[in-house]
Design an enzyme around this catalytic site. Structure first.
Site, PDB file in Angstrom:
ATOM      1  N   CYS A 148     -10.370   1.066  22.362  1.00  0.00           N
ATOM      2  CA  CYS A 148      -9.924  -0.320  22.295  1.00  0.00           C
ATOM      3  C   CYS A 148      -9.885  -0.801  23.740  1.00  0.00           C
ATOM      4  O   CYS A 148      -9.245  -0.158  24.587  1.00  0.00           O
ATOM      5  CB  CYS A 148      -8.530  -0.366  21.677  1.00  0.00           C
ATOM      6  SG  CYS A 148      -7.761  -1.994  21.716  1.00  0.00           S
ATOM      7  N   GLY A 163      -5.113  -7.872  21.080  1.00  0.00           N
ATOM      8  CA  GLY A 163      -5.618  -8.816  22.097  1.00  0.00           C
ATOM      9  C   GLY A 163      -4.612  -9.810  22.622  1.00  0.00           C
ATOM     10  O   GLY A 163      -4.476  -9.973  23.834  1.00  0.00           O
ATOM     11  N   CYS A 212     -14.958  -5.582  24.121  1.00  0.00           N
ATOM     12  CA  CYS A 212     -14.094  -5.477  22.946  1.00  0.00           C
ATOM     13  C   CYS A 212     -14.889  -4.657  21.937  1.00  0.00           C
ATOM     14  O   CYS A 212     -16.087  -4.910  21.745  1.00  0.00           O
ATOM     15  CB  CYS A 212     -13.792  -6.865  22.380  1.00  0.00           C
ATOM     16  SG  CYS A 212     -12.930  -6.819  20.788  1.00  0.00           S
ATOM     17  N   HIS A 247     -14.990  -4.614  18.867  1.00  0.00           N
ATOM     18  CA  HIS A 247     -15.538  -5.340  17.706  1.00  0.00           C
ATOM     19  C   HIS A 247     -16.917  -5.941  18.013  1.00  0.00           C
ATOM     20  O   HIS A 247     -17.694  -6.192  17.111  1.00  0.00           O
ATOM     21  CB  HIS A 247     -14.627  -6.515  17.313  1.00  0.00           C
ATOM     22  CG  HIS A 247     -13.458  -6.149  16.465  1.00  0.00           C
ATOM     23  ND1 HIS A 247     -12.390  -5.428  16.932  1.00  0.00           N
ATOM     24  CD2 HIS A 247     -13.180  -6.416  15.150  1.00  0.00           C
ATOM     25  CE1 HIS A 247     -11.495  -5.283  15.974  1.00  0.00           C
ATOM     26  NE2 HIS A 247     -11.949  -5.866  14.879  1.00  0.00           N
ATOM     27  N   ASP A 284      -7.771   2.987  17.902  1.00  0.00           N
ATOM     28  CA  ASP A 284      -8.054   1.570  18.133  1.00  0.00           C
ATOM     29  C   ASP A 284      -6.983   0.774  17.413  1.00  0.00           C
ATOM     30  O   ASP A 284      -6.225   1.308  16.590  1.00  0.00           O
ATOM     31  CB  ASP A 284      -9.449   1.205  17.588  1.00  0.00           C
ATOM     32  CG  ASP A 284      -9.755  -0.290  17.749  1.00  0.00           C
ATOM     33  OD1 ASP A 284      -9.567  -0.812  18.863  1.00  0.00           O
ATOM     34  OD2 ASP A 284     -10.145  -0.944  16.773  1.00  0.00           O
ATOM     35  N   SER A 285      -6.963  -0.531  17.666  1.00  0.00           N
ATOM     36  CA  SER A 285      -6.017  -1.390  16.963  1.00  0.00           C
ATOM     37  C   SER A 285      -6.419  -1.550  15.490  1.00  0.00           C
ATOM     38  O   SER A 285      -5.615  -2.018  14.692  1.00  0.00           O
ATOM     39  CB  SER A 285      -5.968  -2.751  17.641  1.00  0.00           C
ATOM     40  OG  SER A 285      -7.266  -3.301  17.711  1.00  0.00           O
ATOM     41  N   GLU A 320     -14.141  -9.188  11.257  1.00  0.00           N
ATOM     42  CA  GLU A 320     -13.298  -8.655  10.176  1.00  0.00           C
ATOM     43  C   GLU A 320     -13.662  -9.310   8.842  1.00  0.00           C
ATOM     44  O   GLU A 320     -13.523  -8.711   7.781  1.00  0.00           O
ATOM     45  CB  GLU A 320     -11.825  -8.909  10.480  1.00  0.00           C
ATOM     46  CG  GLU A 320     -11.385  -8.319  11.800  1.00  0.00           C
ATOM     47  CD  GLU A 320     -10.514  -7.087  11.667  1.00  0.00           C
ATOM     48  OE1 GLU A 320      -9.824  -6.958  10.657  1.00  0.00           O
ATOM     49  OE2 GLU A 320     -10.526  -6.261  12.605  1.00  0.00           O
TER      50      GLU A 320
HETATM   51  N1  DGL Z   1     -10.621  -3.608  19.346  1.00  0.00           N
HETATM   52  C1  DGL Z   1      -9.859  -4.443  20.232  1.00  0.00           C
HETATM   53  C2  DGL Z   1     -10.406  -4.358  21.647  1.00  0.00           C
HETATM   54  O1  DGL Z   1     -11.389  -3.676  21.930  1.00  0.00           O
HETATM   55  C3  DGL Z   1      -9.888  -5.890  19.781  1.00  0.00           C
HETATM   56  C4  DGL Z   1      -9.092  -6.211  18.558  1.00  0.00           C
HETATM   57  C5  DGL Z   1      -7.639  -6.528  18.848  1.00  0.00           C
HETATM   58  O2  DGL Z   1      -7.333  -7.602  19.389  1.00  0.00           O
HETATM   59  O3  DGL Z   1      -6.817  -5.690  18.512  1.00  0.00           O
HETATM   60  O4  DGL Z   1      -9.842  -4.970  22.537  1.00  0.00           O
END
Ligand code: DGL
Length: 267
Positions: free
Chosen positions: A72, A42, A183, A185, A9-10, A151
């Site tokens: 992600c 994103g 997403c 998150h 993931d990011s 976050e």
């Molecule tokens: N975890 C990323 C997603 O599912 C979102 C966070 C980011 O922008 O890196 O798109």
């Protein structure tokens, strides 16, 4: 660790996916990479996200991952086909299973999608939904403030409730019965989103659906784990550790920083 399930993931968002996979596959070893040096994905361009995703996947492969889970949405939306075409192991992402779960659930054929700008603008969810049923009405909305709120640990803050109410008002007013949390998150905000929508919209959690998708891919691959977790990040281990402990409910025993280096991918 022999042949782990590789997840990237990011940053910390993919830990919602990790949490589900760990629950459903207690015997598997899991290698998680969070690209904390380059988060967020994103708002970045498709080319950049593709390049980062290839580097991340290569790191997992070098460490003998037997399958790669793109935890992600932004990377799944923009880089999944290229990863699948170039890597020698199965690669799964969150978009297709999320779209399928939403189509199966929606009774009034109105599906909402929330995610990053990258995911929403890619049109990936919209395409997958329309492949399954072209009649479905789809409304997609980028919610860029959600990631920093998560976050910051503000999932239950009044500010987050207000922002969520603003973002979700269109879906409520237009009577959407299903909303994809596009997403990784966003599952952390689930309780807040349920409150804001008064439980009127079914939330599709991409973390849950990808864990079920993995089930159908794994039997073909020899399983050999002992339930070990290895975490790697590209920066800020301590910040990652504190958010990760909150999301996973455990202390990360093995967490290291790794530098992925120059990209070898030239378009
Ligand atoms: N975890 C990323 C997603 O599912 C979102 C966070 C980011 O922008 O890196 O798109």
């Amino acid at each position: 660790m022999k042949n782990p399930i590789g997840i990237f993931d990011s940053g910390v968002g993919g830990l919602t996916v990790f949490r589900e996979i760990r629950k459903q596959f207690p015997q598997e070893d899991i290698l998680y990479f969070g690209d904390t040096a380059r988060v967020p994905y994103g708002p970045k361009s498709p080319d950049t996200i593709i390049q980062y995703s290839i580097q991340n996947a290569r790191f997992l492969l070098q460490n003998r991952a037997k399958i790669i889970v793109v935890a992600c949405n932004t990377a799944s939306a923009l880089a999944l086909p290229i990863l699948q075409s170039m890597l020698p192991v199965p690669v799964i992402g969150v978009i297709q299973p999320g779209a399928k779960a939403a189509v199966e659930h929606s009774a009034n054929h109105k599906i909402g999608i929330i995610g990053t700008y990258g995911t929403v603008n890619s049109g990936a969810y919209q395409q997958e939904i329309h492949k399954l049923n072209p009649e479905i009405e789809v409304l997609a909305k980028a919610c860029p403030l959600f990631v920093p709120l998560v976050e910051e640990g503000w999932e239950d803050h009044t500010v987050t409730h207000q922002i969520a109410a603003e973002y979700l008002s269109e879906f409520l007013q237009a009577d959407y019965d299903t909303l994809i949390l596009g997403c990784t998150h966003y599952p952390i905000l689930k309780d807040t989103l349920i409150k804001v929508t008064a439980g009127k919209i079914k939330l599709i959690d991409s973390a849950e659906v990808i864990a079920s998708e993995l089930e159908s891919e794994l039997p073909e691959i020899e399983t050999s784990g002992i339930g070990k977790n290895l975490f790697y990040v590209s920066d800020n281990e301590e910040k990652f550790r504190s958010i990760a402990s909150r999301i996973t409910g455990t202390n990360l025993e093995y967490l290291n920083k790794v530098f992925l280096g120059e990209s070898w991918f030239i378009k």
